[in-house]
Design a protein around this motif. Structure first.
Motif, short mmCIF file in Angstrom:
data_model
loop_
_atom_site.label_atom_id
_atom_site.label_comp_id
_atom_site.label_asym_id
_atom_site.label_seq_id
_atom_site.Cartn_x
_atom_site.Cartn_y
_atom_site.Cartn_z
N TYR A 182 52.11 34.66 39.96
CA TYR A 182 50.85 34.17 39.88
C TYR A 182 50.38 34.20 38.48
N PRO A 183 50.71 33.14 37.64
CA PRO A 183 50.41 32.94 36.35
C PRO A 183 49.02 32.87 36.20
N ASP A 184 48.10 32.34 37.08
CA ASP A 184 46.80 32.43 37.18
C ASP A 184 45.95 33.47 37.40
N PHE A 185 46.57 34.59 37.85
CA PHE A 185 45.99 35.88 38.17
C PHE A 185 45.68 36.25 37.16
N PRO A 186 44.37 36.90 36.79
CA PRO A 186 43.72 37.50 35.43
C PRO A 186 44.62 38.70 35.14
N ALA A 187 45.08 38.69 33.81
CA ALA A 187 45.88 39.62 33.35
C ALA A 187 45.17 41.15 33.29
N GLU A 188 43.88 41.07 33.08
CA GLU A 188 43.02 42.15 33.01
C GLU A 188 42.88 43.08 34.12
N GLN A 189 43.26 42.41 35.35
CA GLN A 189 43.45 42.90 36.60
C GLN A 189 44.59 43.46 37.15
N LEU A 190 45.67 43.37 36.22
CA LEU A 190 47.12 43.76 36.48
C LEU A 190 47.17 45.01 35.74
N ILE A 191 46.96 46.24 36.24
CA ILE A 191 46.91 47.42 35.45
C ILE A 191 48.29 48.55 35.85
N CYS A 192 48.92 48.64 34.68
CA CYS A 192 50.28 49.46 34.78
C CYS A 192 49.60 50.89 34.43
N SER A 193 49.34 51.62 35.34
CA SER A 193 48.86 52.99 35.22
C SER A 193 49.41 53.95 36.36
N ASP A 194 49.06 55.16 36.15
CA ASP A 194 49.20 55.99 37.12
C ASP A 194 47.90 56.22 37.93
N PHE A 195 47.96 56.00 39.01
CA PHE A 195 46.55 56.07 39.94
C PHE A 195 45.71 56.98 39.58
N PHE A 196 46.44 58.27 39.46
CA PHE A 196 45.63 59.69 39.20
C PHE A 196 44.97 59.56 37.81
N ASN A 197 45.53 58.66 36.96
CA ASN A 197 44.87 58.54 35.55
C ASN A 197 43.81 57.30 35.60
N LEU A 198 43.63 56.72 36.70
CA LEU A 198 42.21 55.80 36.64
C LEU A 198 41.06 56.45 36.47
N SER A 199 40.00 55.85 35.64
CA SER A 199 38.99 56.72 35.12
C SER A 199 38.10 56.19 36.10
N PRO A 200 37.15 57.03 36.93
CA PRO A 200 36.03 56.50 37.63
C PRO A 200 34.97 56.01 36.73
N GLU A 201 34.77 56.63 35.47
CA GLU A 201 33.81 55.96 34.73
C GLU A 201 34.17 54.66 34.25
N GLN A 202 35.51 54.14 34.30
CA GLN A 202 35.91 52.80 33.93
C GLN A 202 35.97 51.90 35.30
N TYR A 203 36.32 52.40 36.26
CA TYR A 203 36.58 51.62 37.49
C TYR A 203 35.72 51.98 38.63
N GLN A 204 35.21 51.31 39.48
CA GLN A 204 34.46 51.56 40.70
C GLN A 204 34.55 50.33 41.48
N PHE A 205 34.92 50.50 42.80
CA PHE A 205 35.43 49.59 43.69
C PHE A 205 34.66 49.68 44.95
N ASP A 206 34.58 48.41 45.60
CA ASP A 206 33.81 48.19 46.86
C ASP A 206 34.59 48.74 47.91
N TRP A 207 36.05 48.43 47.79
CA TRP A 207 36.98 48.76 49.01
C TRP A 207 38.26 48.78 48.06
N VAL A 208 38.91 49.83 48.71
CA VAL A 208 40.40 50.00 48.26
C VAL A 208 41.47 49.58 49.68
N LEU A 209 42.53 49.07 49.36
CA LEU A 209 43.48 48.58 50.36
C LEU A 209 44.78 49.44 50.17
N GLU A 210 45.21 50.38 51.10
CA GLU A 210 46.06 51.29 51.38
C GLU A 210 47.20 50.58 51.99
#
Ligand SMILES: C[S@@+](CC[C@H](N)C(=O)[O-])C[C@H]1O[C@@H](n2cnc3c(N)ncnc32)[C@H](O)[C@@H]1O
Length: 201
Positions: free
Chosen positions: A85-113
């Motif tokens: 998906y070369p047209d997918f926004p690169a800033e929305q592809l995050i290589c990170s440990d889920f447990f390190n995602l900062s709630p100050e930086q990220y807030q979501f309407d919903w999460v898909l498990e």
């Protein structure tokens, strides 16, 4: 079991093509859920954690959802997704440990498990639930699938029971749906619960 906490464990599985969990397609119940969402949902902030090859993210993108964030700590599937998906926004592809995602930086309407909860060390389940709740906006929800089956505790997937999930998730979520899934992929028939739950206010 400790190694499931490490990105290297999963990265190696992708490098060795030892990815038995990968369905090679969007999960049918999740596709059905996405398909009934209204047009007005298309700009909602959505997180797909432990997304792997991320067929659900690809499908959301194809359907015009614009604010989908893919998180995985193994770089291989993210790279592969970016190539597909070369047209997918690169800033929305995050290589990170889920447990390190900062709630100050990220807030979501919903999460898909989708096979993320079953991939983490079961000793971290309450931590997953607590952290998930912090990443959701007020009225945010967690939607997706959990295994309704015990696979043992030697290696992922780590399954569980509805009773265990009800007890654990009730600490931070109001459970609207946690029911046997009627439209699972044939390989997972009878072994999944569909969940929809709202973060407690
Ligand atoms: C069983 S796989 C499922 C992948 C995908 N959801 C699917 O259904 O094909 C679990 C995924 O979660 C990722 N993962 C495991 N623990 C993680 C963590 N703490 N943070 C981010 N990603 C993690 C792994 O790298 C792997 O891609």
């Amino acid at each position: 079991m400790e190694n499931v906490n490490q990105a290297e464990f999963w990265q190696q599985r992708y490098e060795q093509d030892s990815i038995g969990w990968d369905m090679g397609q969007v999960s049918p119940p999740l596709k059905a859920y996405i398909d009934q969402l209204p047009e007005s949902a298309k700009d909602q902030a959505i997180l797909v954690p432990g997304a792997g090859n991320a067929y659900e993210v690809g499908y959301l993108h194809e359907q015009g959802f614009t604010n989908v964030t893919l998180v995985d700590f193994a770089p291989a599937p993210i790279q592969a997704f970016a190539e597909r998906y070369p047209d997918f926004p690169a800033e929305q592809l995050i290589c990170s440990d889920f447990f390190n995602l900062s709630p100050e930086q990220y807030q979501f309407d919903w999460v898909l498990e989708q096979t993320f909860f079953c991939a983490i060390n079961p000793a971290r389940r309450d931590e997953y639930i607590q952290h998930m709740a912090t990443l959701l906006k007020a009225k945010g929800k967690l939607v997706g699938l959990l295994f309704d089956k015990d696979f043992g505790r030697q290696e992922p997937p780590f399954g569980g029971t509805k009773e265990e999930y009800q007890q654990r998730f009730a600490t931070h979520f109001d459970i609207e749906i946690m029911e046997p899934c009627y439209n699972s992929h044939p390989a997972r028939q009878g072994s999944e619960l569909f969940i929809k739950m709202h973060v407690k206010q």
